[in-house]
Enzyme design. Structure first.
Site, PDB file in Angstrom:
ATOM      1  N   ASN A  11      29.778  44.319  49.153  1.00 50.52           N
ATOM      2  CA  ASN A  11      31.119  43.990  48.661  1.00 50.52           C
ATOM      3  C   ASN A  11      31.833  45.316  48.387  1.00 50.52           C
ATOM      4  OD1 ASN A  11      33.391  43.298  47.258  1.00 50.52           O
ATOM      5  ND2 ASN A  11      32.353  42.002  45.751  1.00 50.52           N
ATOM      6  N   ARG A  86      31.586  40.749  52.090  1.00 52.13           N
ATOM      7  CA  ARG A  86      32.690  40.037  51.455  1.00 52.13           C
ATOM      8  C   ARG A  86      33.989  40.608  52.029  1.00 52.13           C
ATOM      9  NH1 ARG A  86      35.819  41.251  46.092  1.00 52.13           N
ATOM     10  NH2 ARG A  86      37.084  39.381  46.022  1.00 52.13           N
ATOM     11  N   HIS A 175      38.956  34.704  45.748  1.00 49.93           N
ATOM     12  CA  HIS A 175      37.737  34.429  44.956  1.00 49.93           C
ATOM     13  C   HIS A 175      37.104  33.106  45.377  1.00 49.93           C
ATOM     14  CE1 HIS A 175      39.718  36.988  41.591  1.00 49.93           C
ATOM     15  NE2 HIS A 175      38.799  37.725  42.187  1.00 49.93           N
ATOM     16  N   LEU A 204      37.330  35.260  35.864  1.00 49.18           N
ATOM     17  CA  LEU A 204      38.011  36.331  35.133  1.00 49.18           C
ATOM     18  C   LEU A 204      37.225  37.634  35.265  1.00 49.18           C
ATOM     19  CD1 LEU A 204      38.689  34.275  31.841  1.00 49.18           C
ATOM     20  CD2 LEU A 204      40.137  34.424  33.884  1.00 49.18           C
ATOM     21  N   ARG A 236      46.815  44.377  37.818  1.00 53.03           N
ATOM     22  CA  ARG A 236      47.846  43.607  38.551  1.00 53.03           C
ATOM     23  C   ARG A 236      48.647  42.741  37.582  1.00 53.03           C
ATOM     24  NH1 ARG A 236      43.663  41.247  42.793  1.00 53.03           N
ATOM     25  NH2 ARG A 236      42.191  42.727  41.900  1.00 53.03           N
ATOM     26  N   GLY A 328      34.786  36.303  32.035  1.00 54.61           N
ATOM     27  CA  GLY A 328      34.469  34.901  31.738  1.00 54.61           C
ATOM     28  C   GLY A 328      33.023  34.718  31.301  1.00 54.61           C
ATOM     29  N   ASN A 330      31.070  37.151  29.910  1.00 51.63           N
ATOM     30  CA  ASN A 330      30.619  38.020  28.808  1.00 51.63           C
ATOM     31  C   ASN A 330      31.486  38.045  27.568  1.00 51.63           C
ATOM     32  OD1 ASN A 330      28.236  39.337  30.060  1.00 51.63           O
ATOM     33  ND2 ASN A 330      29.758  39.941  31.574  1.00 51.63           N
ATOM     34  N   GLU A 381      28.318  35.362  44.126  1.00 51.78           N
ATOM     35  CA  GLU A 381      28.945  35.440  45.451  1.00 51.78           C
ATOM     36  C   GLU A 381      27.947  35.953  46.486  1.00 51.78           C
ATOM     37  OE1 GLU A 381      31.778  37.636  43.109  1.00 51.78           O
ATOM     38  OE2 GLU A 381      33.377  37.047  44.475  1.00 51.78           O
TER      39      GLU A 381
HETATM   40  N1  LIG Z   1      30.230  42.341  27.681  1.00 49.52           N
HETATM   41  C1  LIG Z   1      31.498  42.299  28.058  1.00 49.52           C
HETATM   42  N2  LIG Z   1      32.472  41.931  27.185  1.00 49.52           N
HETATM   43  C2  LIG Z   1      33.754  41.896  27.563  1.00 49.52           C
HETATM   44  N3  LIG Z   1      34.180  42.176  28.818  1.00 49.52           N
HETATM   45  C3  LIG Z   1      33.271  42.523  29.725  1.00 49.52           C
HETATM   46  C4  LIG Z   1      31.880  42.596  29.410  1.00 49.52           C
HETATM   47  N4  LIG Z   1      31.214  42.962  30.537  1.00 49.52           N
HETATM   48  C5  LIG Z   1      32.148  43.121  31.506  1.00 49.52           C
HETATM   49  N5  LIG Z   1      33.377  42.857  31.026  1.00 49.52           N
HETATM   50  C6  LIG Z   1      34.664  42.959  31.713  1.00 49.52           C
HETATM   51  O1  LIG Z   1      34.609  42.383  33.001  1.00 49.52           O
HETATM   52  C7  LIG Z   1      35.606  43.029  33.823  1.00 49.52           C
HETATM   53  C8  LIG Z   1      35.011  43.310  35.192  1.00 49.52           C
HETATM   54  O2  LIG Z   1      34.634  42.088  35.762  1.00 49.52           O
HETATM   55  P1  LIG Z   1      33.938  42.000  37.203  1.00 49.52           P
HETATM   56  O3  LIG Z   1      33.806  40.553  37.516  1.00 49.52           O
HETATM   57  O4  LIG Z   1      32.699  42.830  37.206  1.00 49.52           O
HETATM   58  O5  LIG Z   1      35.050  42.690  38.065  1.00 49.52           O
HETATM   59  P2  LIG Z   1      35.270  42.816  39.628  1.00 49.52           P
HETATM   60  O6  LIG Z   1      36.529  42.045  39.866  1.00 49.52           O
HETATM   61  O7  LIG Z   1      35.412  44.285  39.860  1.00 49.52           O
HETATM   62  O8  LIG Z   1      34.071  42.197  40.316  1.00 49.52           O
HETATM   63  C9  LIG Z   1      36.058  44.277  33.075  1.00 49.52           C
HETATM   64  O9  LIG Z   1      37.311  44.068  32.451  1.00 49.52           O
HETATM   65  C10 LIG Z   1      34.985  44.415  32.005  1.00 49.52           C
HETATM   66  O10 LIG Z   1      35.472  45.031  30.844  1.00 49.52           O
HETATM   67  C1  LIG Z   2      40.782  39.515  46.427  1.00 49.07           C
HETATM   68  C2  LIG Z   2      40.611  38.859  45.132  1.00 49.07           C
HETATM   69  C3  LIG Z   2      40.290  39.827  44.022  1.00 49.07           C
HETATM   70  O1  LIG Z   2      41.101  40.048  43.147  1.00 49.07           O
HETATM   71  O2  LIG Z   2      39.064  40.390  44.039  1.00 49.07           O
HETATM   72  P1  LIG Z   2      38.429  41.315  42.895  1.00 49.07           P
HETATM   73  O3  LIG Z   2      38.301  40.448  41.699  1.00 49.07           O
HETATM   74  O4  LIG Z   2      37.109  41.742  43.455  1.00 49.07           O
HETATM   75  O5  LIG Z   2      39.374  42.458  42.673  1.00 49.07           O
HETATM   76 MG   LIG Z   3      34.109  40.471  41.501  1.00 50.58          MG
END
Ligand SMILES: Nc1ncnc2c1ncn2[C@@H]1O[C@H](COP(=O)(O)OP(=O)(O)O)[C@@H](O)[C@H]1O
Ligand SMILES: CCC(=O)OP(=O)(O)O
Ligand SMILES: [Mg+2]
Length: 402
Positions: A11, A86, A175, A204, A236, A328, A330, A381
């Protein structure tokens, strides 16, 4: 295939490469990792949560080469039977996962301006993997595929119809691989039949979106033609009045290109707080009295609740609201604040259940008295991508043998 084949899932994001190696028989993860800070001086790789190690080469090819080296160290290189990628945007060209060919790469490139933060990086990953794993079949799994079931009233904008007909302007949603996985898991966790079910999923993470899943199919989602619409995200802006953008352009003389950068990279939690796009930093800052961190979080939450409520209108019944993604899964704070704003649905969380850590896995977090159950389901995913790669890879292998 090798005796103990594995699937490598990649990814490639805007600044990171997340990867997993999954056993092809069980789809259990054998190894996961991230190369982060790609194209910056501090680029590093971390495998299975280990201490980060600086990357010798900082670009995507360098990150992929470091991943290949990690596989080599574990004697796994020759076991890689398939590579699943991905790909964020498949446009109207791809309604399903597909084997990667030169033609497919060209088609993905055509739609890439619609997901500039993601698709170009995704393609860099595909090209680097082709170099490093010559002859290994690669598969593209699109974020947009799951939302191909949206009806016209859900995917059209209220713009002149000719923009749709002549330019293909429509909503796609993203997503999808996560929403597909989480909705499947939710049906078994909540014990509801697919044929008569209604779920709202809140993914989230850095990117964030809501999806309404009716009888197993996506019927509405908050992201649009690009991954910018909908929720307030890490950097964003989400939904914004075009009139506001036009006003800003007139007042400041900024070009479309300038504003595109602002709405994609300088807005959201980062733009509102002036501090960070990372929710962990903002939660701590709020706790320490940082007013704009509080405002950013409350704006983020308000938009999530509004979209969850709006998406419920696309269902015939509401069997559950499910949280996933880094935030979502954590953040008990975000889940609680969102639930507090959904009292109109009779939603109530159980404080103790909601306080369980992310490591608790799939769990119900609502109180027994809640009219609608709420759950946390860690997304996977990678598993969905590996399963699609295996399905397509098998068909391909069978065709080669015949
Ligand atoms: N324990 C936690 N408490 C609050 N927020 C968290 C925690 N762990 C990760 N996050 C939040 O999750 C977000 C990243 O989510 P993730 O799904 O890994 O992102 P991506 O879209 O890059 O895959 C960040 O804002 C990070 O601060
Ligand atoms: C393309 C959808 C998206 O926002 O992916 P991301 O959560 O990995 O930034
Ligand atoms: Mg992601």
């Amino acid at each position: 295939m090798n005796e103990f084949p594995v699937v490598l899932v990649i990814n490639c994001g805007s600044s990171s490469v997340k990867f997993s190696v999954l056993d092809a028989a069980s789809c259990d993860a054998l190894m996961t990792g991230i190369a982060d800070g790609v194209n910056t001086e501090s680029a590093f790789i971390s495998v299975n949560g280990s201490e980060p190690v600086k990357l010798a080469r900082k670009d995507y090819e360098g990150a992929l080469a470091a991943i290949a080296l990690e596989l080599e160290k574990r004697d796994l290189m020759s076991s890689v039977a398939l590579i699943g990628h991905r790909i964020a945007h498949g446009g109207s060209l791809f309604s399903e996962s597909t084997l990667i060919t030169d033609e497919v790469i060209d088609q993905i490139r055509q739609v890439s301006p619609l997901a500039p933060l993601h698709n170009y990086a995704n393609l860099s990953g595909v090209e680097a993997a082709q170099q490093l794993f010559p002859g290994v079949q690669q598969v593209a799994v699109f974020d947009t595929s799951f939302h191909q079931t949206l009806a016209p009233q859900a995917y059209l904008y209220g713009l002149p119809y000719r923009f749709f007909e002549e330019l293909g302007v429509r909503r796609y949603g993203f997503h999808g691989t996560s929403h597909r996985y989480v909705s499947q898991q939710a049906r078994s966790l909540l014990n509801i039949p697919e044929a008569d079910s209604g779920l709202v999923i809140a993914h989230l993470g850095n990117g964030a979106s809501i999806c309404a899943v009716r009888n197993g199919h996506s019927v509405d989602t908050s992201m649009g033609m690009t991954p910018l619409e909908g929720l307030v995200m890490g950097t964003r802006c989400g939904d914004v009045d075009f009139g506001a953008m036009s006003w800003i352009a007139q007042q400041t003389g900024q070009t479309f290109e300038d504003l595109e950068r602002v709405v994609n990279k300088e807005s959201g939690l980062l733009g509102l707080s002036g501090l960070s796009s990372d929710l962990r930093t903002l939660e701590k800052a709020w706790h320490d009295g940082h007013e704009r961190a509080r405002l950013a979080i409350e704006t983020f939450v308000h938009r999530i609740a509004r979209h969850i409520a709006g998406h419920a209108a696309s269902l015939h019944r509401l069997d559950g609201v499910v949280f996933t993604g880094g935030i979502g899964e954590n953040s008990k704070l975000i889940r609680q604040l969102v639930a507090d704003r959904l009292q109109v649905f009779g939603i109530r969380l159980d404080e103790q259940k909601n306080a369980q850590p992310g490591s608790a896995g799939e769990r119900i977090i609502s109180a027994d008295t809640s009219r609608v159950p709420c759950a946390v389901i860690p997304t996977n995913e990678e598993k969905m991508i590996a399963l699609d790669a295996l399905r397509l890879g098998k068909v391909h292998l069978a065709a080669e043998i015949a």
